[in-house]
Design a protein around this motif. Structure first.
Motif, PDB file in Angstrom:
ATOM      1  N   ILE A 120       0.839  -1.208   0.000  1.00  0.00           N
ATOM      2  CA  ILE A 120       0.000   0.000   0.000  1.00  0.00           C
ATOM      3  C   ILE A 120       0.869   1.253   0.000  1.00  0.00           C
ATOM      4  CG2 ILE A 120      -1.646   1.353   1.350  1.00  0.00           C
ATOM      5  CD1 ILE A 120      -2.776  -1.343   2.388  1.00  0.00           C
ATOM      6  N   VAL A 121       1.814   1.299   0.926  1.00  0.00           N
ATOM      7  CA  VAL A 121       2.676   2.479   1.059  1.00  0.00           C
ATOM      8  C   VAL A 121       3.521   2.685  -0.189  1.00  0.00           C
ATOM      9  CG1 VAL A 121       4.570   3.506   2.379  1.00  0.00           C
ATOM     10  CG2 VAL A 121       2.698   2.358   3.575  1.00  0.00           C
ATOM     11  N   ASP A 122       4.105   1.608  -0.720  1.00  0.00           N
ATOM     12  CA  ASP A 122       4.935   1.725  -1.927  1.00  0.00           C
ATOM     13  C   ASP A 122       4.119   2.195  -3.121  1.00  0.00           C
ATOM     14  OD1 ASP A 122       7.112   0.905  -0.495  1.00  0.00           O
ATOM     15  OD2 ASP A 122       7.121  -1.150  -1.248  1.00  0.00           O
ATOM     16  N   ASN A 130      -4.300   2.804  -8.387  1.00  0.00           N
ATOM     17  CA  ASN A 130      -5.118   2.079  -7.418  1.00  0.00           C
ATOM     18  C   ASN A 130      -4.661   0.634  -7.268  1.00  0.00           C
ATOM     19  OD1 ASN A 130      -6.725   4.402  -7.221  1.00  0.00           O
ATOM     20  ND2 ASN A 130      -8.009   3.736  -8.932  1.00  0.00           N
ATOM     21  N   GLY A 131      -5.137  -0.002  -6.225  1.00  0.00           N
ATOM     22  CA  GLY A 131      -4.849  -1.416  -6.001  1.00  0.00           C
ATOM     23  C   GLY A 131      -5.822  -1.977  -4.991  1.00  0.00           C
ATOM     24  N   VAL A 241      -5.525  10.035  -0.047  1.00  0.00           N
ATOM     25  CA  VAL A 241      -5.492   8.565  -0.046  1.00  0.00           C
ATOM     26  C   VAL A 241      -6.841   8.038   0.423  1.00  0.00           C
ATOM     27  CG1 VAL A 241      -4.434   6.519   0.959  1.00  0.00           C
ATOM     28  CG2 VAL A 241      -3.012   8.490   0.355  1.00  0.00           C
ATOM     29  N   PHE A 242      -7.433   7.138  -0.354  1.00  0.00           N
ATOM     30  CA  PHE A 242      -8.714   6.531   0.016  1.00  0.00           C
ATOM     31  C   PHE A 242      -8.505   5.026   0.191  1.00  0.00           C
ATOM     32  CE2 PHE A 242      -9.870  10.421  -2.088  1.00  0.00           C
ATOM     33  CZ  PHE A 242     -10.968  10.884  -1.387  1.00  0.00           C
TER      34      PHE A 242
END
Length: 245
Positions: A120-122, A130-131, A241-242
């Motif tokens: 997430i952070v990377d 998105n991911g 950031v969502f």
């Protein structure tokens, strides 16, 4: 072989009033590692009341390390090479251990939680779009989200980090869990107006916001009778950031 014997030995050491380590430098240890060489486990050091075994004589919580593909790394030599590398061990202690202040309890994150947080952070730091992270019920998604939010909160390039849920009871549950990990870290958005105010706030404590998708939808509705969307225009060019649960 079960780690039960090694675990019980540690519990006995902790409770020994004469030869125990509670009054020695060992009490400053944050984690323990037990191994029979073929199988290796790690767990957080805690007060005696947090050391317990379930009905099947399994210590809770006790974890085995794994590679990013979830392949277990159990042999002591392989574990030491992967887990006890200076950078990895330092990150486990400083970034991936969570103190539940209200319970005076340390929690070590599981390998898949750590890899999820790193992904997430990377993804955000590298601006890759998105991911999604897929976790099962009871796998610790809230802790994963909390730790990701905490790390993102310290990123000066990010204006806000919103954790969005789809119903009110999850909103309350998530806030309670976040505040269990860090008391006072998120507040209740009683209505859309409160949400908008916190979105526009420069207060560091308002950088992580837990809200429902319904309140967020009203805040962004151009046809709403209140000019929420107009008021939020200053955020248009900010990095937001969502995280959706």
């Amino acid at each position: 072989m079960s780690p039960r014997k090694a675990m019980q030995q540690i519990v006995d050491y902790k409770n020994d009033p004469g030869n125990g380590y509670t009054n020695s430098l060992l009490c400053f240890m944050q984690l323990f590692i037990v191994s029979n060489r073929s199988n290796t486990w790690y767990f957080a050091n805690n007060a005696s009341e947090h050391f317990r075994f379930d009905a099947d004589e399994h210590f809770l919580p006790l974890y085995q390390w794994a590679a990013p593909d979830n392949k277990k790394i159990t042999h002591l030599d392989d574990f030491a090479e992967a887990f006890l590398a200076k950078c990895t061990l330092a990150e486990m202690i400083s970034r991936y251990t969570v103190l539940i202040q209200s319970e005076r309890k340390l929690m070590m994150m599981r390998p898949y939680q750590i890899y999820a947080v790193q992904a997430i952070v990377d993804c955000i730091q590298q601006n890759r779009g998105n991911g999604y992270i897929w976790h099962t019920t009871g796998s610790g998604k809230t802790l994963t989200s909390f730790k990701a939010s905490t790390l993102l909160k310290d990123n000066p390039d990010i204006e806000k980090c919103l954790f969005v849920v789809d119903r009110k009871d999850l909103d309350r549950q998530t806030r309670q869990e976040f505040n269990r990990f860090q008391p006072g870290c998120v507040e209740e958005n009683t209505n859309t107006e409160t949400l908008v105010q916190r979105l526009l706030s420069d207060d560091y404590t308002d950088k992580v916001i837990v809200t429902t998708i319904q309140k967020l939808g009203l805040a962004l509705d151009a046809n709403h009778r209140q000019p929420y969307r107009q008021r939020l225009k200053p955020l248009r060019d900010k990095r937001m950031v969502f995280i959706f649960d």
